[in-house]
Design a protein around this motif. Structure first.
Motif, PDB file in Angstrom:
ATOM      1  N   ASP A   1       4.605   3.753  25.839  1.00 40.08           N
ATOM      2  CA  ASP A   1       4.760   4.943  25.015  1.00 40.08           C
ATOM      3  C   ASP A   1       3.611   5.007  24.018  1.00 40.08           C
ATOM      4  OD1 ASP A   1       7.108   5.665  26.277  1.00 40.08           O
ATOM      5  OD2 ASP A   1       8.402   4.680  24.793  1.00 40.08           O
ATOM      6  N   GLY A   2       3.360   6.180  23.498  1.00 39.29           N
ATOM      7  CA  GLY A   2       2.242   6.350  22.578  1.00 39.29           C
ATOM      8  C   GLY A   2       0.919   6.341  23.314  1.00 39.29           C
ATOM      9  N   LEU A   3      -0.165   6.163  22.562  1.00 39.40           N
ATOM     10  CA  LEU A   3      -1.510   6.191  23.135  1.00 39.40           C
ATOM     11  C   LEU A   3      -2.127   4.810  23.272  1.00 39.40           C
ATOM     12  CD1 LEU A   3      -3.012   9.306  21.280  1.00 39.40           C
ATOM     13  CD2 LEU A   3      -1.659   9.221  23.388  1.00 39.40           C
ATOM     14  N   ASN A   4      -1.427   3.786  22.785  1.00 45.79           N
ATOM     15  CA  ASN A   4      -1.921   2.404  22.896  1.00 45.79           C
ATOM     16  C   ASN A   4      -3.346   2.282  22.357  1.00 45.79           C
ATOM     17  OD1 ASN A   4      -1.381  -0.301  23.606  1.00 45.79           O
ATOM     18  ND2 ASN A   4      -2.567  -0.102  25.484  1.00 45.79           N
ATOM     19  N   LEU A   5      -3.536   2.753  21.129  1.00 43.97           N
ATOM     20  CA  LEU A   5      -4.856   2.692  20.508  1.00 43.97           C
ATOM     21  C   LEU A   5      -5.158   1.276  20.022  1.00 43.97           C
ATOM     22  CD1 LEU A   5      -4.858   5.975  18.375  1.00 43.97           C
ATOM     23  CD2 LEU A   5      -5.469   5.664  20.785  1.00 43.97           C
ATOM     24  N   THR A   6      -6.412   1.044  19.690  1.00 42.15           N
ATOM     25  CA  THR A   6      -6.812  -0.266  19.180  1.00 42.15           C
ATOM     26  C   THR A   6      -6.226  -0.518  17.799  1.00 42.15           C
ATOM     27  OG1 THR A   6      -8.804   0.653  18.157  1.00 42.15           O
ATOM     28  CG2 THR A   6      -9.017  -0.194  20.420  1.00 42.15           C
ATOM     29  N   PHE A   7      -6.192  -1.792  17.431  1.00 40.95           N
ATOM     30  CA  PHE A   7      -5.768  -2.188  16.085  1.00 40.95           C
ATOM     31  C   PHE A   7      -6.544  -1.410  15.031  1.00 40.95           C
ATOM     32  CE2 PHE A   7      -6.764  -4.556  12.270  1.00 40.95           C
ATOM     33  CZ  PHE A   7      -5.536  -5.001  11.823  1.00 40.95           C
ATOM     34  N   GLU A   8      -7.859  -1.280  15.214  1.00 36.94           N
ATOM     35  CA  GLU A   8      -8.712  -0.655  14.198  1.00 36.94           C
ATOM     36  C   GLU A   8      -8.339   0.810  13.973  1.00 36.94           C
ATOM     37  OE1 GLU A   8     -10.602  -4.274  15.696  1.00 36.94           O
ATOM     38  OE2 GLU A   8      -9.753  -2.530  16.727  1.00 36.94           O
ATOM     39  N   SER A   9      -7.983   1.513  15.038  1.00 36.29           N
ATOM     40  CA  SER A   9      -7.589   2.913  14.881  1.00 36.29           C
ATOM     41  C   SER A   9      -6.238   3.037  14.192  1.00 36.29           C
ATOM     42  CB  SER A   9      -7.554   3.610  16.245  1.00 36.29           C
ATOM     43  OG  SER A   9      -8.861   3.810  16.739  1.00 36.29           O
ATOM     44  N   LEU A  10      -5.277   2.217  14.592  1.00 34.84           N
ATOM     45  CA  LEU A  10      -3.954   2.281  13.972  1.00 34.84           C
ATOM     46  C   LEU A  10      -4.016   1.839  12.512  1.00 34.84           C
ATOM     47  CD1 LEU A  10      -1.704   0.896  16.845  1.00 34.84           C
ATOM     48  CD2 LEU A  10      -2.116   3.282  16.215  1.00 34.84           C
ATOM     49  N   GLU A  11      -4.758   0.783  12.246  1.00 30.45           N
ATOM     50  CA  GLU A  11      -4.948   0.334  10.870  1.00 30.45           C
ATOM     51  C   GLU A  11      -5.579   1.438  10.036  1.00 30.45           C
ATOM     52  OE1 GLU A  11      -7.625  -3.054   8.615  1.00 30.45           O
ATOM     53  OE2 GLU A  11      -8.501  -1.709  10.100  1.00 30.45           O
ATOM     54  N   GLY A  12      -6.585   2.093  10.594  1.00 28.68           N
ATOM     55  CA  GLY A  12      -7.287   3.132   9.857  1.00 28.68           C
ATOM     56  C   GLY A  12      -6.412   4.320   9.540  1.00 28.68           C
ATOM     57  N   VAL A  13      -5.535   4.684  10.465  1.00 26.43           N
ATOM     58  CA  VAL A  13      -4.609   5.792  10.226  1.00 26.43           C
ATOM     59  C   VAL A  13      -3.659   5.450   9.083  1.00 26.43           C
ATOM     60  CG1 VAL A  13      -2.587   6.962  11.203  1.00 26.43           C
ATOM     61  CG2 VAL A  13      -4.707   6.845  12.515  1.00 26.43           C
ATOM     62  N   VAL A  14      -3.131   4.242   9.087  1.00 28.62           N
ATOM     63  CA  VAL A  14      -2.115   3.850   8.108  1.00 28.62           C
ATOM     64  C   VAL A  14      -2.726   3.570   6.740  1.00 28.62           C
ATOM     65  CG1 VAL A  14      -0.426   2.053   7.537  1.00 28.62           C
ATOM     66  CG2 VAL A  14      -0.517   2.995   9.845  1.00 28.62           C
ATOM     67  N   LYS A  15      -3.925   2.970   6.704  1.00 29.17           N
ATOM     68  CA  LYS A  15      -4.483   2.477   5.438  1.00 29.17           C
ATOM     69  C   LYS A  15      -5.737   3.221   4.991  1.00 29.17           C
ATOM     70  CE  LYS A  15      -5.087  -1.838   6.572  1.00 29.17           C
ATOM     71  NZ  LYS A  15      -5.302  -3.287   6.532  1.00 29.17           N
ATOM     72  N   HIS A  16      -5.999   4.412   5.515  1.00 27.38           N
ATOM     73  CA  HIS A  16      -7.269   5.051   5.159  1.00 27.38           C
ATOM     74  C   HIS A  16      -7.337   5.399   3.674  1.00 27.38           C
ATOM     75  CE1 HIS A  16      -4.686   8.543   6.149  1.00 27.38           C
ATOM     76  NE2 HIS A  16      -5.397   9.201   5.260  1.00 27.38           N
ATOM     77  N   ASN A  17      -6.177   5.516   3.009  1.00 31.75           N
ATOM     78  CA  ASN A  17      -6.185   5.767   1.564  1.00 31.75           C
ATOM     79  C   ASN A  17      -6.038   4.486   0.752  1.00 31.75           C
ATOM     80  OD1 ASN A  17      -6.540   8.588   1.583  1.00 31.75           O
ATOM     81  ND2 ASN A  17      -4.381   8.880   2.097  1.00 31.75           N
ATOM     82  N   GLY A  18      -6.092   3.337   1.413  1.00 32.70           N
ATOM     83  CA  GLY A  18      -6.031   2.068   0.702  1.00 32.70           C
ATOM     84  C   GLY A  18      -4.835   1.229   1.102  1.00 32.70           C
ATOM     85  N   PRO A  19      -4.736   0.009   0.548  1.00 35.76           N
ATOM     86  CA  PRO A  19      -3.608  -0.867   0.882  1.00 35.76           C
ATOM     87  C   PRO A  19      -2.269  -0.243   0.511  1.00 35.76           C
ATOM     88  CG  PRO A  19      -5.327  -2.051  -0.321  1.00 35.76           C
ATOM     89  CD  PRO A  19      -5.663  -0.606  -0.411  1.00 35.76           C
ATOM     90  N   LEU A  20      -1.220  -0.645   1.229  1.00 34.76           N
ATOM     91  CA  LEU A  20       0.126  -0.176   0.926  1.00 34.76           C
ATOM     92  C   LEU A  20       0.961  -1.235   0.223  1.00 34.76           C
ATOM     93  CD1 LEU A  20      -0.912   1.773   3.223  1.00 34.76           C
ATOM     94  CD2 LEU A  20       1.477   2.028   3.887  1.00 34.76           C
ATOM     95  N   LEU A  21       0.539  -2.502   0.326  1.00 33.67           N
ATOM     96  CA  LEU A  21       1.264  -3.613  -0.288  1.00 33.67           C
ATOM     97  C   LEU A  21       0.334  -4.395  -1.207  1.00 33.67           C
ATOM     98  CD1 LEU A  21       3.099  -5.048   2.884  1.00 33.67           C
ATOM     99  CD2 LEU A  21       4.013  -3.415   1.218  1.00 33.67           C
ATOM    100  N   ASP A  22       0.929  -5.081  -2.195  1.00 30.96           N
ATOM    101  CA  ASP A  22       0.135  -5.996  -3.003  1.00 30.96           C
ATOM    102  C   ASP A  22       0.080  -7.364  -2.332  1.00 30.96           C
ATOM    103  OD1 ASP A  22       2.536  -7.319  -3.542  1.00 30.96           O
ATOM    104  OD2 ASP A  22       2.763  -6.443  -5.546  1.00 30.96           O
ATOM    105  N   ALA A  23      -0.582  -8.311  -2.965  1.00 26.99           N
ATOM    106  CA  ALA A  23      -0.761  -9.637  -2.351  1.00 26.99           C
ATOM    107  C   ALA A  23       0.562 -10.350  -2.120  1.00 26.99           C
ATOM    108  CB  ALA A  23      -1.671 -10.491  -3.232  1.00 26.99           C
ATOM    109  N   ALA A  24       1.594  -9.978  -2.895  1.00 29.06           N
ATOM    110  CA  ALA A  24       2.906 -10.595  -2.736  1.00 29.06           C
ATOM    111  C   ALA A  24       3.762  -9.881  -1.700  1.00 29.06           C
ATOM    112  CB  ALA A  24       3.634 -10.615  -4.077  1.00 29.06           C
ATOM    113  N   GLY A  25       3.203  -8.831  -1.098  1.00 30.79           N
ATOM    114  CA  GLY A  25       3.945  -8.112  -0.069  1.00 30.79           C
ATOM    115  C   GLY A  25       4.866  -7.028  -0.593  1.00 30.79           C
ATOM    116  N   LYS A  26       4.688  -6.625  -1.866  1.00 26.09           N
ATOM    117  CA  LYS A  26       5.518  -5.568  -2.437  1.00 26.09           C
ATOM    118  C   LYS A  26       4.779  -4.229  -2.382  1.00 26.09           C
ATOM    119  CE  LYS A  26       7.923  -8.656  -5.652  1.00 26.09           C
ATOM    120  NZ  LYS A  26       8.246  -8.936  -7.079  1.00 26.09           N
ATOM    121  N   PRO A  27       5.506  -3.116  -2.147  1.00 23.84           N
ATOM    122  CA  PRO A  27       4.854  -1.804  -2.086  1.00 23.84           C
ATOM    123  C   PRO A  27       4.103  -1.484  -3.367  1.00 23.84           C
ATOM    124  CG  PRO A  27       7.091  -1.671  -1.218  1.00 23.84           C
ATOM    125  CD  PRO A  27       6.947  -3.036  -1.846  1.00 23.84           C
ATOM    126  N   LEU A  28       2.919  -0.918  -3.229  1.00 22.35           N
ATOM    127  CA  LEU A  28       2.116  -0.557  -4.394  1.00 22.35           C
ATOM    128  C   LEU A  28       2.645   0.698  -5.072  1.00 22.35           C
ATOM    129  CD1 LEU A  28      -1.467  -1.279  -3.003  1.00 22.35           C
ATOM    130  CD2 LEU A  28      -0.243  -2.553  -4.771  1.00 22.35           C
TER     131      LEU A  28
END
Length: 394
Positions: free
Chosen positions: A143-170
Protein backbone atom coordinates in the motif's frame (compact mmCIF):
# COMPACT_ATOMS: atom_id res chain seq x y z
CA UNK A 1 28.46 26.09 -11.91
CA UNK A 2 29.58 22.57 -11.11
CA UNK A 3 27.42 19.49 -11.56
CA UNK A 4 29.08 17.77 -8.58
CA UNK A 5 26.79 17.08 -5.65
CA UNK A 6 28.02 18.58 -2.38
CA UNK A 7 29.27 16.04 0.20
CA UNK A 8 26.45 17.07 2.56
CA UNK A 9 23.71 16.60 -0.07
CA UNK A 10 21.36 13.62 0.10
CA UNK A 11 22.78 10.94 -2.16
CA UNK A 12 20.34 8.47 -3.76
CA UNK A 13 23.13 5.89 -3.93
CA UNK A 14 23.30 6.00 -0.13
CA UNK A 15 19.58 6.19 0.54
CA UNK A 16 18.35 4.47 3.67
CA UNK A 17 15.98 2.62 1.37
CA UNK A 18 12.31 1.76 1.26
CA UNK A 19 10.13 0.07 3.86
CA UNK A 20 9.42 -2.71 1.36
CA UNK A 21 12.69 -3.54 -0.44
CA UNK A 22 12.59 -3.26 -4.25
CA UNK A 23 15.16 -3.83 -7.00
CA UNK A 24 16.89 -0.62 -8.03
CA UNK A 25 15.97 0.95 -11.36
CA UNK A 26 18.52 0.77 -14.16
CA UNK A 27 17.46 4.15 -15.54
CA UNK A 28 16.43 6.32 -12.59
CA UNK A 29 17.82 7.14 -9.18
CA UNK A 30 15.84 6.31 -6.06
CA UNK A 31 14.76 9.94 -5.66
CA UNK A 32 13.73 10.23 -9.30
CA UNK A 33 11.49 7.21 -8.81
CA UNK A 34 9.97 8.86 -5.74
CA UNK A 35 9.22 12.00 -7.74
CA UNK A 36 7.67 10.01 -10.58
CA UNK A 37 5.48 7.97 -8.23
CA UNK A 38 4.18 11.18 -6.67
CA UNK A 39 3.36 12.69 -10.07
CA UNK A 40 1.50 9.55 -11.17
CA UNK A 41 -0.52 9.25 -7.94
CA UNK A 42 -4.23 9.89 -7.75
CA UNK A 43 -3.73 12.29 -4.86
CA UNK A 44 -1.47 14.48 -7.02
CA UNK A 45 -4.02 14.63 -9.85
CA UNK A 46 -6.75 15.72 -7.43
CA UNK A 47 -4.71 18.80 -6.51
CA UNK A 48 -5.87 20.44 -9.75
CA UNK A 49 -9.32 21.00 -8.19
CA UNK A 50 -8.18 21.74 -4.64
CA UNK A 51 -7.77 25.42 -3.89
CA UNK A 52 -5.75 27.54 -1.49
CA UNK A 53 -7.77 30.74 -1.03
CA UNK A 54 -10.52 30.80 -3.67
CA UNK A 55 -12.88 27.90 -4.34
CA UNK A 56 -12.46 26.20 -7.70
CA UNK A 57 -15.22 27.96 -9.66
CA UNK A 58 -14.24 31.56 -8.83
CA UNK A 59 -11.92 31.82 -11.85
CA UNK A 60 -9.54 29.84 -14.02
CA UNK A 61 -6.45 31.97 -13.39
CA UNK A 62 -6.15 31.61 -9.62
CA UNK A 63 -3.71 29.16 -8.07
CA UNK A 64 -4.79 25.67 -7.20
CA UNK A 65 -2.85 23.22 -5.03
CA UNK A 66 -1.52 21.67 -8.25
CA UNK A 67 -0.22 24.86 -9.85
CA UNK A 68 1.17 25.95 -6.49
CA UNK A 69 3.01 22.63 -6.08
CA UNK A 70 4.53 22.97 -9.55
CA UNK A 71 5.69 26.50 -8.73
CA UNK A 72 7.22 25.32 -5.44
CA UNK A 73 8.99 22.51 -7.31
CA UNK A 74 10.50 24.96 -9.80
CA UNK A 75 11.85 27.17 -7.02
CA UNK A 76 13.11 24.17 -5.04
CA UNK A 77 15.00 22.79 -8.03
CA UNK A 78 16.64 26.16 -8.62
CA UNK A 79 17.79 26.52 -5.01
CA UNK A 80 18.98 22.91 -4.81
CA UNK A 81 21.01 23.44 -7.98
CA UNK A 82 22.63 26.59 -6.62
CA UNK A 83 23.51 24.82 -3.35
CA UNK A 84 24.66 21.60 -5.08
CA UNK A 85 21.95 19.53 -3.40
CA UNK A 86 19.92 16.70 -4.93
CA UNK A 87 17.44 18.44 -7.24
CA UNK A 88 15.27 15.35 -7.69
CA UNK A 89 14.68 14.91 -3.97
CA UNK A 90 13.96 18.62 -3.57
CA UNK A 91 11.47 18.43 -6.43
CA UNK A 92 9.81 15.27 -5.06
CA UNK A 93 9.28 16.88 -1.67
CA UNK A 94 7.91 20.07 -3.23
CA UNK A 95 5.44 18.09 -5.33
CA UNK A 96 4.32 16.00 -2.34
CA UNK A 97 4.05 18.69 0.33
CA UNK A 98 0.36 19.52 -0.23
CA UNK A 99 -1.04 16.05 -0.99
CA UNK A 100 -2.75 15.83 2.40
CA UNK A 101 -4.69 19.09 2.12
CA UNK A 102 -8.45 18.88 2.13
CA UNK A 103 -10.84 20.59 -0.24
CA UNK A 104 -11.33 24.34 0.32
CA UNK A 105 -7.82 25.02 1.62
CA UNK A 106 -7.25 25.80 5.29
CA UNK A 107 -10.98 26.37 5.85
CA UNK A 108 -11.65 22.73 4.99
CA UNK A 109 -8.77 21.54 7.15
CA UNK A 110 -9.91 23.60 10.13
CA UNK A 111 -13.44 22.22 9.88
CA UNK A 112 -12.24 18.64 9.55
CA UNK A 113 -9.78 19.02 12.43
CA UNK A 114 -12.52 20.41 14.66
CA UNK A 115 -14.79 17.46 13.92
CA UNK A 116 -11.93 14.98 14.39
CA UNK A 117 -10.77 16.33 17.78
CA UNK A 118 -12.42 13.43 19.71
CA UNK A 119 -10.63 10.99 17.38
CA UNK A 120 -7.08 12.35 17.35
CA UNK A 121 -7.59 15.42 15.18
CA UNK A 122 -6.65 16.08 11.57
CA UNK A 123 -3.34 17.46 10.30
CA UNK A 124 -2.65 17.89 6.59
CA UNK A 125 1.04 17.05 6.97
CA UNK A 126 0.22 13.78 8.73
CA UNK A 127 -2.42 13.11 6.09
CA UNK A 128 0.25 13.45 3.40
CA UNK A 129 2.23 10.72 5.17
CA UNK A 130 -0.94 8.61 5.37
CA UNK A 131 -1.51 9.00 1.63
CA UNK A 132 2.09 8.14 0.76
CA UNK A 133 2.26 5.09 3.03
CA UNK A 134 -1.27 3.72 3.12
CA UNK A 135 -4.11 5.32 1.17
CA UNK A 136 -2.70 5.20 -2.36
CA UNK A 137 -3.44 1.66 -3.54
CA UNK A 138 -1.77 1.21 -6.90
CA UNK A 139 0.99 -1.34 -6.47
CA UNK A 140 0.62 -5.10 -6.20
CA UNK A 141 3.12 -5.63 -3.38
CA UNK A 142 2.39 -2.77 -0.97
CA UNK A 143 0.00 0.00 0.00
CA UNK A 144 1.11 3.57 -0.50
CA UNK A 145 3.96 4.57 -2.81
CA UNK A 146 6.81 2.91 -0.89
CA UNK A 147 8.97 6.02 -1.05
CA UNK A 148 12.49 6.24 0.32
CA UNK A 149 13.24 7.13 3.92
CA UNK A 150 14.54 10.52 2.77
CA UNK A 151 11.27 11.45 1.05
CA UNK A 152 9.07 10.35 3.94
CA UNK A 153 11.34 12.04 6.47
CA UNK A 154 11.29 15.21 4.40
CA UNK A 155 7.50 15.27 4.21
CA UNK A 156 7.11 14.84 7.97
CA UNK A 157 9.98 17.06 9.16
CA UNK A 158 10.35 19.74 6.49
CA UNK A 159 9.34 22.38 9.06
CA UNK A 160 11.76 21.02 11.65
CA UNK A 161 11.91 18.37 14.38
CA UNK A 162 8.68 17.21 16.01
CA UNK A 163 10.22 15.86 19.23
CA UNK A 164 12.85 17.08 21.66
CA UNK A 165 15.90 15.03 22.66
CA UNK A 166 13.85 13.35 25.40
CA UNK A 167 11.22 12.25 22.90
CA UNK A 168 8.54 14.74 23.97
CA UNK A 169 6.49 16.73 21.40
CA UNK A 170 7.86 20.21 20.78
CA UNK A 171 4.32 21.57 20.44
CA UNK A 172 1.70 21.54 23.17
CA UNK A 173 -0.59 19.17 21.29
CA UNK A 174 0.36 15.49 20.87
CA UNK A 175 1.81 14.13 17.67
CA UNK A 176 -0.76 13.47 14.94
CA UNK A 177 -2.14 9.94 15.03
CA UNK A 178 -0.96 9.09 11.51
CA UNK A 179 2.64 9.90 12.40
CA UNK A 180 2.53 7.94 15.66
CA UNK A 181 1.09 4.92 13.84
CA UNK A 182 3.71 5.02 11.12
CA UNK A 183 6.57 5.42 13.58
CA UNK A 184 5.75 1.95 14.89
CA UNK A 185 6.74 0.62 11.46
CA UNK A 186 9.63 2.91 10.50
CA UNK A 187 11.57 5.36 12.66
CA UNK A 188 11.72 8.74 10.94
CA UNK A 189 13.91 10.18 13.74
CA UNK A 190 11.54 12.96 14.71
CA UNK A 191 13.99 14.64 17.11
CA UNK A 192 16.35 15.72 14.30
CA UNK A 193 16.06 18.06 11.37
CA UNK A 194 15.35 16.70 7.91
CA UNK A 195 17.97 16.76 5.19
CA UNK A 196 18.78 20.00 3.37
CA UNK A 197 16.52 19.26 0.38
CA UNK A 198 13.47 19.12 2.65
CA UNK A 199 14.50 22.42 4.20
CA UNK A 200 14.76 23.90 0.71
CA UNK A 201 11.26 22.64 -0.14
CA UNK A 202 9.86 24.33 2.98
CA UNK A 203 11.41 27.72 2.12
CA UNK A 204 10.34 27.33 -1.51
CA UNK A 205 6.76 26.86 -0.32
CA UNK A 206 6.95 30.16 1.59
CA UNK A 207 8.44 31.98 -1.38
CA UNK A 208 5.86 30.63 -3.81
CA UNK A 209 2.67 31.18 -1.86
CA UNK A 210 3.55 34.62 -0.50
CA UNK A 211 4.45 36.03 -3.89
CA UNK A 212 1.74 34.30 -5.88
CA UNK A 213 -0.88 35.34 -3.35
CA UNK A 214 0.13 38.90 -4.20
CA UNK A 215 -0.67 38.10 -7.82
CA UNK A 216 -3.99 36.38 -7.00
CA UNK A 217 -5.02 39.10 -4.55
CA UNK A 218 -4.42 41.81 -7.13
CA UNK A 219 -6.27 39.82 -9.79
CA UNK A 220 -9.25 39.38 -7.46
CA UNK A 221 -9.31 43.08 -6.57
CA UNK A 222 -8.80 42.44 -2.86
CA UNK A 223 -6.09 45.10 -2.80
CA UNK A 224 -4.29 47.38 -5.27
CA UNK A 225 -0.70 47.90 -6.30
CA UNK A 226 -0.71 51.21 -4.40
CA UNK A 227 -1.48 49.27 -1.21
CA UNK A 228 1.90 47.51 -1.52
CA UNK A 229 4.04 50.65 -1.62
CA UNK A 230 4.65 50.90 2.12
CA UNK A 231 5.58 47.24 2.55
CA UNK A 232 9.28 46.59 3.20
CA UNK A 233 11.02 45.11 0.15
CA UNK A 234 7.76 44.81 -1.83
CA UNK A 235 7.38 48.57 -2.13
CA UNK A 236 11.05 48.95 -3.04
CA UNK A 237 10.77 46.33 -5.79
CA UNK A 238 7.51 47.80 -7.10
CA UNK A 239 9.05 51.27 -7.39
CA UNK A 240 12.04 49.80 -9.18
CA UNK A 241 9.80 48.06 -11.72
CA UNK A 242 7.81 51.24 -12.35
CA UNK A 243 10.99 53.26 -12.84
CA UNK A 244 12.43 50.71 -15.27
CA UNK A 245 9.18 50.03 -17.18
CA UNK A 246 6.96 53.14 -16.97
CA UNK A 247 3.50 52.86 -18.50
CA UNK A 248 3.42 49.06 -18.99
CA UNK A 249 0.07 48.69 -17.25
CA UNK A 250 -1.09 47.15 -13.99
CA UNK A 251 -0.97 43.50 -15.02
CA UNK A 252 2.58 43.58 -16.37
CA UNK A 253 3.75 45.71 -13.46
CA UNK A 254 2.31 43.16 -11.02
CA UNK A 255 3.95 40.27 -12.85
CA UNK A 256 7.35 41.97 -13.02
CA UNK A 257 7.11 42.85 -9.32
CA UNK A 258 6.30 39.27 -8.28
CA UNK A 259 8.99 37.94 -10.59
CA UNK A 260 11.61 40.27 -9.10
CA UNK A 261 10.49 39.48 -5.54
CA UNK A 262 10.93 35.74 -6.12
CA UNK A 263 14.39 36.40 -7.51
CA UNK A 264 15.36 38.52 -4.48
CA UNK A 265 14.12 35.87 -2.06
CA UNK A 266 15.84 33.00 -3.87
CA UNK A 267 19.10 34.95 -3.90
CA UNK A 268 18.75 35.70 -0.19
CA UNK A 269 18.08 32.04 0.68
CA UNK A 270 21.05 30.80 -1.31
CA UNK A 271 23.43 33.45 0.09
CA UNK A 272 22.32 32.92 3.69
CA UNK A 273 22.37 29.13 3.35
CA UNK A 274 25.87 29.19 1.88
CA UNK A 275 26.96 31.28 4.86
CA UNK A 276 25.43 28.80 7.34
CA UNK A 277 26.88 25.82 5.50
CA UNK A 278 30.31 27.41 5.45
CA UNK A 279 30.15 28.03 9.20
CA UNK A 280 28.98 24.49 9.96
CA UNK A 281 31.24 22.80 7.39
CA UNK A 282 29.16 19.60 7.30
CA UNK A 283 30.87 16.55 5.84
CA UNK A 284 27.72 14.48 5.43
CA UNK A 285 23.97 14.91 5.37
CA UNK A 286 23.91 13.43 8.87
CA UNK A 287 25.80 16.51 10.13
CA UNK A 288 22.92 18.63 8.84
CA UNK A 289 20.30 16.39 10.46
CA UNK A 290 22.12 16.60 13.79
CA UNK A 291 22.58 20.40 13.72
CA UNK A 292 20.55 22.39 16.23
CA UNK A 293 19.07 24.75 13.64
CA UNK A 294 18.17 24.66 9.95
CA UNK A 295 20.97 25.23 7.48
CA UNK A 296 18.54 26.57 4.87
CA UNK A 297 16.89 29.88 5.66
CA UNK A 298 16.36 33.57 5.02
CA UNK A 299 18.71 36.19 6.39
CA UNK A 300 17.36 38.04 9.43
CA UNK A 301 16.52 41.05 7.27
CA UNK A 302 14.63 39.00 4.69
CA UNK A 303 12.81 37.01 7.40
CA UNK A 304 11.53 40.29 8.86
CA UNK A 305 10.40 41.50 5.43
CA UNK A 306 8.70 38.15 4.82
CA UNK A 307 6.80 38.47 8.10
CA UNK A 308 5.57 41.91 7.07
CA UNK A 309 4.30 40.52 3.77
CA UNK A 310 2.55 37.64 5.57
CA UNK A 311 0.86 40.10 7.94
CA UNK A 312 -0.34 42.19 5.01
CA UNK A 313 -1.75 39.18 3.18
CA UNK A 314 -3.40 37.92 6.35
CA UNK A 315 -5.30 41.15 6.96
CA UNK A 316 -5.98 42.23 3.38
CA UNK A 317 -6.55 38.89 1.65
CA UNK A 318 -7.12 35.88 3.89
CA UNK A 319 -9.48 37.88 6.14
CA UNK A 320 -11.18 39.89 3.39
CA UNK A 321 -14.97 39.76 3.70
CA UNK A 322 -15.31 38.08 0.31
CA UNK A 323 -12.87 35.36 1.34
CA UNK A 324 -14.53 35.06 4.76
CA UNK A 325 -17.88 34.35 3.13
CA UNK A 326 -16.40 31.67 0.90
CA UNK A 327 -14.54 30.01 3.75
CA UNK A 328 -17.64 30.10 5.97
CA UNK A 329 -19.62 28.19 3.34
CA UNK A 330 -16.70 25.80 2.85
CA UNK A 331 -16.49 25.00 6.56
CA UNK A 332 -20.23 24.32 6.71
CA UNK A 333 -19.97 22.02 3.71
CA UNK A 334 -17.21 19.95 5.32
CA UNK A 335 -18.96 19.81 8.70
CA UNK A 336 -22.22 18.71 7.10
CA UNK A 337 -20.54 15.94 5.13
CA UNK A 338 -18.57 14.69 8.12
CA UNK A 339 -21.58 14.64 10.45
CA UNK A 340 -23.74 12.79 7.96
CA UNK A 341 -21.15 10.15 7.03
CA UNK A 342 -20.19 9.54 10.67
CA UNK A 343 -23.82 9.07 11.69
CA UNK A 344 -24.83 7.19 8.53
CA UNK A 345 -21.74 5.47 7.08
CA UNK A 346 -24.01 3.55 4.71
CA UNK A 347 -24.22 6.81 2.73
CA UNK A 348 -20.54 6.50 1.86
CA UNK A 349 -19.69 4.95 -1.52
CA UNK A 350 -19.99 1.17 -1.31
CA UNK A 351 -16.27 0.39 -1.23
CA UNK A 352 -15.82 2.88 1.64
CA UNK A 353 -18.98 1.84 3.50
CA UNK A 354 -17.79 -1.76 3.62
CA UNK A 355 -14.77 -0.67 5.67
CA UNK A 356 -16.78 1.33 8.20
CA UNK A 357 -17.12 -0.09 11.71
CA UNK A 358 -20.42 1.51 12.61
CA UNK A 359 -21.91 4.94 13.32
CA UNK A 360 -19.76 7.13 15.56
CA UNK A 361 -16.84 4.74 15.98
CA UNK A 362 -13.22 6.01 15.90
CA UNK A 363 -12.43 3.77 12.92
CA UNK A 364 -15.39 5.15 11.00
CA UNK A 365 -14.41 8.71 11.91
CA UNK A 366 -10.90 8.24 10.49
CA UNK A 367 -12.36 6.59 7.39
CA UNK A 368 -14.71 9.54 6.89
CA UNK A 369 -11.81 11.97 7.38
CA UNK A 370 -9.80 10.11 4.72
CA UNK A 371 -12.74 10.26 2.32
CA UNK A 372 -13.43 13.97 2.84
CA UNK A 373 -9.74 14.91 2.82
CA UNK A 374 -9.42 13.33 -0.61
CA UNK A 375 -12.30 15.34 -2.06
CA UNK A 376 -11.71 18.12 -4.54
CA UNK A 377 -13.67 21.36 -4.10
CA UNK A 378 -15.88 20.42 -7.01
CA UNK A 379 -16.64 16.93 -5.73
CA UNK A 380 -17.39 18.19 -2.20
CA UNK A 381 -19.86 20.76 -3.52
CA UNK A 382 -21.56 18.18 -5.74
CA UNK A 383 -21.63 15.57 -2.97
CA UNK A 384 -23.15 18.07 -0.56
CA UNK A 385 -25.89 18.85 -3.08
CA UNK A 386 -26.58 15.15 -3.69
CA UNK A 387 -26.88 14.43 0.04
CA UNK A 388 -28.69 17.54 1.29
CA UNK A 389 -30.76 18.81 -1.65
CA UNK A 390 -33.70 16.41 -2.02
CA UNK A 391 -34.26 17.58 -5.60
CA UNK A 392 -30.79 16.34 -6.66
CA UNK A 393 -30.97 12.62 -7.42
CA UNK A 394 -27.69 11.86 -9.25
Amino acid sequence: MTDARAPYASDPRRSRGRRTPEPESLTRTAFQRDRDRIIHSGAFRRLQYKTQVFIFDVGDHYRTRLTHSLEVAQIARSICRLLRLDEDLGEALALAHDLGHTCFGHAGEDALDQRMLPYGGFDHNAQTLRILTKLEKRFAEFDGLNLTFESLEGVVKHNGPLLDAAGKPLKEEPLPVAIVEYMAEQDLELATHAGPEAQVAALSDDIAYNNHDIDDGLRAGLFRLDDLRDLPLVGEVLRGVEAKYPGIGRERTAHETVRALIGRMVTDVTDESKRRLSALAPRTVEDIRAHDRPVIGFSDAMAEQDRALKAFLWSRMYRHDRVNRMTSKARRCVRDLFDLFLAEPQCLPADWARRAEGPGSPKTARLVADFIAGMTDRFAIEEHARLFDISVTT
